[in-house]
Design a protein around this motif. Structure first.
Motif, mmCIF file in Angstrom:
data_model
loop_
_atom_site.group_PDB
_atom_site.id
_atom_site.type_symbol
_atom_site.label_atom_id
_atom_site.label_comp_id
_atom_site.label_asym_id
_atom_site.label_seq_id
_atom_site.Cartn_x
_atom_site.Cartn_y
_atom_site.Cartn_z
ATOM 1 N N GLY A 135 0.749 -1.075 0.018
ATOM 2 C CA GLY A 135 -0.110 -0.060 0.156
ATOM 3 C C GLY A 135 0.769 1.157 -0.207
ATOM 4 N N GLU A 136 0.092 2.451 -0.054
ATOM 5 C CA GLU A 136 0.796 3.668 -0.199
ATOM 6 C C GLU A 136 1.864 3.806 0.970
ATOM 7 O OE1 GLU A 136 -3.463 4.178 -2.068
ATOM 8 O OE2 GLU A 136 -2.431 2.988 -0.473
ATOM 9 N N HIS A 137 2.803 4.300 0.719
ATOM 10 C CA HIS A 137 3.961 4.733 1.788
ATOM 11 C C HIS A 137 4.501 3.632 2.443
ATOM 12 C CE1 HIS A 137 3.075 8.859 0.509
ATOM 13 N NE2 HIS A 137 1.659 8.757 0.997
ATOM 14 N N GLY A 138 4.383 2.531 2.083
ATOM 15 C CA GLY A 138 5.169 1.370 2.753
ATOM 16 C C GLY A 138 6.692 1.777 2.788
ATOM 17 N N ARG A 139 7.229 1.190 3.794
ATOM 18 C CA ARG A 139 8.786 1.240 3.678
ATOM 19 C C ARG A 139 9.469 0.225 2.996
ATOM 20 N NH1 ARG A 139 11.522 0.622 9.844
ATOM 21 N NH2 ARG A 139 13.622 0.718 9.124
ATOM 22 N N PRO A 140 10.289 0.512 2.206
ATOM 23 C CA PRO A 140 11.032 -0.283 1.181
ATOM 24 C C PRO A 140 12.241 -1.101 2.003
ATOM 25 C CG PRO A 140 11.109 1.924 0.192
ATOM 26 C CD PRO A 140 10.494 1.951 1.589
ATOM 27 N N ALA A 141 12.367 -2.256 1.429
ATOM 28 C CA ALA A 141 13.217 -3.189 2.167
ATOM 29 C C ALA A 141 12.731 -3.516 3.653
ATOM 30 C CB ALA A 141 14.423 -2.981 2.131
ATOM 31 N N TYR A 142 11.422 -3.471 3.954
ATOM 32 C CA TYR A 142 11.084 -3.594 5.384
ATOM 33 C C TYR A 142 9.397 -4.064 5.346
ATOM 34 C CZ TYR A 142 9.898 -3.203 10.265
ATOM 35 O OH TYR A 142 9.714 -3.367 11.591
ATOM 36 N N ASN A 143 8.736 -3.148 4.871
ATOM 37 C CA ASN A 143 7.262 -3.750 4.758
ATOM 38 C C ASN A 143 6.808 -4.835 3.972
ATOM 39 O OD1 ASN A 143 6.402 -0.416 5.685
ATOM 40 N ND2 ASN A 143 5.823 -2.003 6.919
ATOM 41 N N SER A 144 7.330 -4.992 2.616
ATOM 42 C CA SER A 144 6.930 -5.808 1.649
ATOM 43 C C SER A 144 7.715 -5.656 0.379
ATOM 44 C CB SER A 144 5.610 -5.652 1.075
ATOM 45 O OG SER A 144 5.261 -4.576 0.207
ATOM 46 N N PHE A 145 8.045 -6.576 -0.530
ATOM 47 C CA PHE A 145 8.709 -6.621 -1.711
ATOM 48 C C PHE A 145 8.051 -5.537 -2.593
ATOM 49 C CE2 PHE A 145 5.320 -9.443 -3.082
ATOM 50 C CZ PHE A 145 5.466 -9.161 -4.693
ATOM 51 N N ASP A 230 -5.228 -0.588 -6.884
ATOM 52 C CA ASP A 230 -4.401 -0.580 -5.392
ATOM 53 C C ASP A 230 -2.870 -0.464 -5.796
ATOM 54 O OD1 ASP A 230 -6.942 -0.750 -3.950
ATOM 55 O OD2 ASP A 230 -6.501 -2.834 -3.770
ATOM 56 N N LEU A 231 -2.534 -1.354 -6.924
ATOM 57 C CA LEU A 231 -1.117 -1.210 -7.090
ATOM 58 C C LEU A 231 -0.312 0.174 -7.783
ATOM 59 C CD1 LEU A 231 1.531 -2.946 -6.949
ATOM 60 C CD2 LEU A 231 0.973 -3.470 -9.363
ATOM 61 N N PHE A 232 -1.349 0.650 -8.598
ATOM 62 C CA PHE A 232 -0.989 2.196 -9.055
ATOM 63 C C PHE A 232 -1.020 2.984 -8.100
ATOM 64 C CE2 PHE A 232 -2.583 5.875 -11.400
ATOM 65 C CZ PHE A 232 -1.330 6.041 -12.202
ATOM 66 N N ASN A 233 -1.934 2.906 -7.016
ATOM 67 C CA ASN A 233 -1.818 4.007 -6.277
ATOM 68 C C ASN A 233 -0.866 3.930 -5.179
ATOM 69 O OD1 ASN A 233 -4.305 5.522 -6.628
ATOM 70 N ND2 ASN A 233 -5.561 4.168 -5.615
ATOM 71 N N THR A 234 -0.262 2.715 -4.807
ATOM 72 C CA THR A 234 0.925 2.284 -4.085
ATOM 73 C C THR A 234 1.997 2.929 -4.957
ATOM 74 O OG1 THR A 234 -0.233 0.512 -3.195
ATOM 75 C CG2 THR A 234 2.414 0.567 -3.113
ATOM 76 N N TYR A 235 2.409 2.569 -6.095
ATOM 77 C CA TYR A 235 3.513 3.081 -6.855
ATOM 78 C C TYR A 235 3.548 4.512 -7.011
ATOM 79 C CZ TYR A 235 5.324 4.598 -11.462
ATOM 80 O OH TYR A 235 5.942 5.377 -12.493
ATOM 81 N N ARG A 236 2.462 5.107 -7.300
ATOM 82 C CA ARG A 236 2.719 6.663 -7.476
ATOM 83 C C ARG A 236 2.671 7.389 -6.156
ATOM 84 N NH1 ARG A 236 -2.452 9.800 -7.862
ATOM 85 N NH2 ARG A 236 -4.128 8.659 -7.036
ATOM 86 N N SER A 237 2.353 6.670 -5.121
ATOM 87 C CA SER A 237 2.952 7.566 -3.675
ATOM 88 C C SER A 237 4.527 7.519 -3.538
ATOM 89 C CB SER A 237 2.453 6.596 -2.444
ATOM 90 O OG SER A 237 3.053 5.503 -2.323
ATOM 91 N N TYR A 238 5.311 6.922 -4.846
ATOM 92 C CA TYR A 238 6.649 6.911 -4.376
ATOM 93 C C TYR A 238 7.066 8.196 -5.445
ATOM 94 C CZ TYR A 238 6.334 2.825 -1.456
ATOM 95 O OH TYR A 238 6.080 1.962 -0.523
ATOM 96 N N LEU A 239 6.114 8.462 -6.037
ATOM 97 C CA LEU A 239 6.545 9.579 -7.191
ATOM 98 C C LEU A 239 6.407 11.343 -6.802
ATOM 99 C CD1 LEU A 239 5.357 8.030 -10.656
ATOM 100 C CD2 LEU A 239 7.791 8.342 -9.998
ATOM 101 N N PHE A 240 5.506 11.122 -5.647
ATOM 102 C CA PHE A 240 5.010 12.505 -5.155
ATOM 103 C C PHE A 240 5.730 12.892 -4.327
ATOM 104 C CE2 PHE A 240 2.162 15.255 -2.661
ATOM 105 C CZ PHE A 240 1.729 15.850 -3.892
#
Length: 368
Positions: A135-145, A230-240
């Motif tokens: 989901g949005e704003h998950g922590r890389p290398a911690y919350n999920s692949f 859901d995946l698109f909303n997750t991905y775009r949270s890392y662009l904003f």
């Protein structure tokens, strides 16, 4: 079902805690007590914080540490600390468990033992068994692949897939819905929550497809399935916010100018145009799932956004002299204000057809 009154949430400042708090605020008008590390570290402060609480959503957990012993023992210790703080007072405890509870590994053993301890407390206990979350704003290398892949792809890199396999995935808002549902029904119960199986390589391919369309050209991918949204909303949270505003090419000739406002590759969509008089504001709301675009065609505007439950405000200045747009990230409060001396002309686009009964729109001021 009962009415939630005073809810406390351990691990409330983490990834799943933020998503759950956002959903409680949007759908139930509840601001849970978020129990953080400082309170947790002080037994008397923890007891005082939980005094009078009738429901505890226990999200705090340890899934990575310096040793296997710390992972396993850490989850058990968290359950013991919560039990000590509650004492003999009957409280409804909702536990964010994991499907790994069935596995003989440190994390699985720790989660399983923690559930056993929590089930013995006075009051009622709901054991919500969750699959792999994203989901949005998950922590890389911690919350999920998925968080790791999104962060890497958004940065223009291509991570490698090793051991490709299907994994049941659930968006964090789906997990929050299950946790809140269990909180509303204060009985002893086991709540298994299913995920939707997707291959690791498949997820990466979808994300790189998003990158090629969206990050590079501002085009919207196929959003015809719930998982895609859901995946698109997750991905775009890392662009904003670094990606915005985007100013597409303006094609002009003797007749005037032409600019493309939306290119969507699948799924539903609805557009509309509004004028806003000088000094006036539209918006001041947020969405849980909606993909929404504000495209300024004429006039002068400021678009301001604030991540829900946070304080910092991001502001963009847009002008019709260079037609451009900003896409609203999910669970960010946003508005648009006319800061010019003539009418502001804005085109709005959303991936959802307007449903007056369920508009996925929750009022809140960007600047309280």
């Amino acid at each position: 079902m009962t009415e939630l009154r005073r809810v406390a949430m351990t691990g409330g400042h983490g990834f799943l805690g933020w998503h759950t708090a956002c959903r409680l605020r949007a759908l139930h008008g509840i601001e849970p007590l978020l129990v953080g590390r400082d309170t947790w570290a002080d037994p008397s402060a923890l007891r005082d914080a939980l005094d009078g609480v009738d429901t505890v959503i226990h999200l705090a957990g340890v899934n990575r540490a310096a040793s296997d012993e710390e992972v396993e023992g850490g989850n058990v210790e968290l359950a013991e600390t919560l039990g000590s703080a509650l004492g003999q007072r009957p409280v409804h405890v909702v536990y964010a468990d994991s499907v790994q509870r069935e596995l003989d590994n440190p994390y699985g053993r720790g989660k399983r033992r923690a559930a056993e301890l929590l089930a013995r407390l006075p009051g009622t206990f709901a054991d919500v068994v969750l699959p792999n979350l994203f989901g949005e704003h998950g922590r890389p290398a911690y919350n999920s692949f998925v968080a790791t892949f999104c962060s890497e792809v958004a940065a223009g890199r291509r991570p490698e897939v090793t051991g490709d396999r299907e994994i049941p995935l659930l968006h964090a808002q789906g997990a929050a819905q299950a946790l809140i549902g269990a909180a509303l029904d204060p009985v002893d119960r086991l709540v298994p929550v299913e995920g939707e199986p997707h291959g690791i390589g498949e997820v990466l391919d979808r994300l790189t497809g998003f990158q090629a369309l969206y990050a590079e050209r501002g085009e919207l991918p196929d959003l015809s399935t719930s998982f895609a949204v859901d995946l698109f909303n997750t991905y775009r949270s890392y662009l904003f916010p670094g990606q915005f505003p985007i100013a597409p090419s303006v094609h002009g000739d003797a007749r005037g100018d032409l600019v493309e406002t939306v290119r969507a590759h699948g799924g539903t969509g609805q557009g509309f145009v509004s004028t806003t008089r000088p000094g006036h504001t539209r918006g001041d709301h947020y969405h849980l799932r909606k993909v929404e675009r504000f495209f300024v065609l004429a006039g002068e505007a400021e678009i301001s956004l604030r991540r829900l439950l946070h304080d910092d405000v991001v502001t963009f200045r847009l002008s019709g002299d260079t037609p451009s747009f900003v896409d609203m990230p999910t669970m960010w409060v946003h508005n648009i204000r006319n800061v010019g001396d003539r009418d502001l002309l804005t085109m709005f686009w959303a991936d959802q057809l307007l449903d007056a009964d369920q508009p996925d729109q929750y009022p809140e001021k960007v600047t309280p």
